[in-house]
Design a protein around this motif. Sequence first.
Motif, PDB file in Angstrom:
ATOM      1  N   LYS A   1      38.391 -22.599  15.889  1.00  0.00           N
ATOM      2  CA  LYS A   1      37.862 -22.057  17.143  1.00  0.00           C
ATOM      3  C   LYS A   1      36.489 -22.668  17.376  1.00  0.00           C
ATOM      4  O   LYS A   1      35.832 -23.135  16.449  1.00  0.00           O
ATOM      5  CB  LYS A   1      37.701 -20.538  17.070  1.00  0.00           C
ATOM      6  CG  LYS A   1      38.991 -19.783  16.864  1.00  0.00           C
ATOM      7  CD  LYS A   1      39.372 -19.066  18.096  1.00  0.00           C
ATOM      8  CE  LYS A   1      40.576 -18.174  17.793  1.00  0.00           C
ATOM      9  NZ  LYS A   1      41.350 -17.915  18.950  1.00  0.00           N
ATOM     10  N   TYR A   2      36.065 -22.635  18.626  1.00  0.00           N
ATOM     11  CA  TYR A   2      34.745 -23.167  18.941  1.00  0.00           C
ATOM     12  C   TYR A   2      34.103 -22.350  20.052  1.00  0.00           C
ATOM     13  O   TYR A   2      34.769 -21.702  20.852  1.00  0.00           O
ATOM     14  CB  TYR A   2      34.829 -24.650  19.347  1.00  0.00           C
ATOM     15  CG  TYR A   2      35.399 -24.853  20.736  1.00  0.00           C
ATOM     16  CD1 TYR A   2      34.558 -25.042  21.826  1.00  0.00           C
ATOM     17  CD2 TYR A   2      36.761 -24.818  20.956  1.00  0.00           C
ATOM     18  CE1 TYR A   2      35.071 -25.196  23.096  1.00  0.00           C
ATOM     19  CE2 TYR A   2      37.283 -24.983  22.215  1.00  0.00           C
ATOM     20  CZ  TYR A   2      36.441 -25.170  23.287  1.00  0.00           C
ATOM     21  OH  TYR A   2      36.955 -25.304  24.551  1.00  0.00           O
ATOM     22  N   GLU A   3      32.789 -22.403  20.050  1.00  0.00           N
ATOM     23  CA  GLU A   3      31.961 -21.890  21.133  1.00  0.00           C
ATOM     24  C   GLU A   3      31.012 -23.027  21.473  1.00  0.00           C
ATOM     25  O   GLU A   3      30.732 -23.871  20.636  1.00  0.00           O
ATOM     26  CB  GLU A   3      31.139 -20.668  20.690  1.00  0.00           C
ATOM     27  CG  GLU A   3      31.934 -19.415  20.435  1.00  0.00           C
ATOM     28  CD  GLU A   3      32.351 -18.696  21.705  1.00  0.00           C
ATOM     29  OE1 GLU A   3      31.924 -19.101  22.808  1.00  0.00           O
ATOM     30  OE2 GLU A   3      33.117 -17.735  21.590  1.00  0.00           O
ATOM     31  N   GLU A  42      28.579 -25.181  24.819  1.00  0.00           N
ATOM     32  CA  GLU A  42      28.403 -25.508  26.228  1.00  0.00           C
ATOM     33  C   GLU A  42      28.101 -26.987  26.332  1.00  0.00           C
ATOM     34  O   GLU A  42      27.534 -27.587  25.424  1.00  0.00           O
ATOM     35  CB  GLU A  42      27.312 -24.673  26.868  1.00  0.00           C
ATOM     36  CG  GLU A  42      25.987 -24.720  26.168  1.00  0.00           C
ATOM     37  CD  GLU A  42      25.023 -23.691  26.703  1.00  0.00           C
ATOM     38  OE1 GLU A  42      23.841 -24.048  26.864  1.00  0.00           O
ATOM     39  OE2 GLU A  42      25.430 -22.546  26.953  1.00  0.00           O
ATOM     40  N   GLN A  75      29.588 -24.847  18.295  1.00  0.00           N
ATOM     41  CA  GLN A  75      29.697 -24.149  17.023  1.00  0.00           C
ATOM     42  C   GLN A  75      31.189 -24.123  16.726  1.00  0.00           C
ATOM     43  O   GLN A  75      31.970 -23.519  17.461  1.00  0.00           O
ATOM     44  CB  GLN A  75      29.165 -22.718  17.083  1.00  0.00           C
ATOM     45  CG  GLN A  75      29.297 -22.025  15.746  1.00  0.00           C
ATOM     46  CD  GLN A  75      28.793 -20.608  15.773  1.00  0.00           C
ATOM     47  OE1 GLN A  75      29.434 -19.734  16.344  1.00  0.00           O
ATOM     48  NE2 GLN A  75      27.637 -20.396  15.162  1.00  0.00           N
ATOM     49  N   ASP A  91      27.363 -25.974  13.198  1.00  0.00           N
ATOM     50  CA  ASP A  91      26.641 -26.063  14.474  1.00  0.00           C
ATOM     51  C   ASP A  91      26.171 -27.492  14.649  1.00  0.00           C
ATOM     52  O   ASP A  91      25.531 -28.052  13.760  1.00  0.00           O
ATOM     53  CB  ASP A  91      25.417 -25.129  14.475  1.00  0.00           C
ATOM     54  CG  ASP A  91      25.819 -23.666  14.490  1.00  0.00           C
ATOM     55  OD1 ASP A  91      26.460 -23.251  15.466  1.00  0.00           O
ATOM     56  OD2 ASP A  91      25.485 -22.954  13.525  1.00  0.00           O
ATOM     57  N   ARG A 118      38.945 -21.292  22.305  1.00  0.00           N
ATOM     58  CA  ARG A 118      37.539 -20.931  22.505  1.00  0.00           C
ATOM     59  C   ARG A 118      37.354 -19.514  21.977  1.00  0.00           C
ATOM     60  O   ARG A 118      38.179 -18.650  22.212  1.00  0.00           O
ATOM     61  CB  ARG A 118      37.183 -20.991  23.995  1.00  0.00           C
ATOM     62  CG  ARG A 118      35.700 -20.887  24.211  1.00  0.00           C
ATOM     63  CD  ARG A 118      35.353 -21.274  25.651  1.00  0.00           C
ATOM     64  NE  ARG A 118      33.931 -21.240  25.805  1.00  0.00           N
ATOM     65  CZ  ARG A 118      33.155 -22.307  25.817  1.00  0.00           C
ATOM     66  NH1 ARG A 118      33.692 -23.495  25.720  1.00  0.00           N
ATOM     67  NH2 ARG A 118      31.862 -22.193  25.941  1.00  0.00           N
ATOM     68  N   GLY A 119      36.302 -19.303  21.232  1.00  0.00           N
ATOM     69  CA  GLY A 119      36.048 -17.990  20.655  1.00  0.00           C
ATOM     70  C   GLY A 119      35.556 -18.144  19.235  1.00  0.00           C
ATOM     71  O   GLY A 119      35.098 -19.214  18.832  1.00  0.00           O
ATOM     72  N   SER A 120      35.657 -17.075  18.473  1.00  0.00           N
ATOM     73  CA  SER A 120      35.202 -17.141  17.087  1.00  0.00           C
ATOM     74  C   SER A 120      36.257 -16.541  16.176  1.00  0.00           C
ATOM     75  O   SER A 120      37.071 -15.718  16.591  1.00  0.00           O
ATOM     76  CB  SER A 120      33.860 -16.428  16.920  1.00  0.00           C
ATOM     77  OG  SER A 120      33.948 -15.107  17.377  1.00  0.00           O
TER      78      SER A 120
END
Length: 142
Positions: A60-62, A64, A46, A35, A24-26
């Motif tokens: 990586k992803y962000e 919810e 994302q 997206d 998780r993160g960028s």
Amino acid sequence: MSLNNLDTLYRQVIMDHYKNPRNRGSLEGDSVTVDMNNPTCGDRIQLQLHVEDGIVQDAKYEGEGCSISMSSASMMTQAIKGKKIEEALEMSQTFSDMMLGNDVDTEEMGDIEALQGVSKFPARIKCATLAWKAMEKGVHDQ
């Protein structure tokens, strides 16, 4: 192992990835960003991929969403790192087949096998496949 114990184990794996997400993160630097969202339930992701010489170097992803969509993203990013694009796409096809309830060889899938039960709940399949669809789009767009 009984079916009940297997279901319990799978739920634990899914919740572990949801509560302790991997990747998780960028990403810093050169990467493909995709997206995507699932308008039916509000999940959004994302996804960032760093692909070099046809190999997924990092992911990586962000986002919810529900435990299924976020744990699937965690599992997927973990699974595709270090894989050739072709291998990552093959894994995505296997995952898609698994979501359709087809018999698949899950030996190479690791924790992802825990999501197999989602196929029994058609409304949740889009949750589980969101990150995978983003990855497919990302590798095709790069």
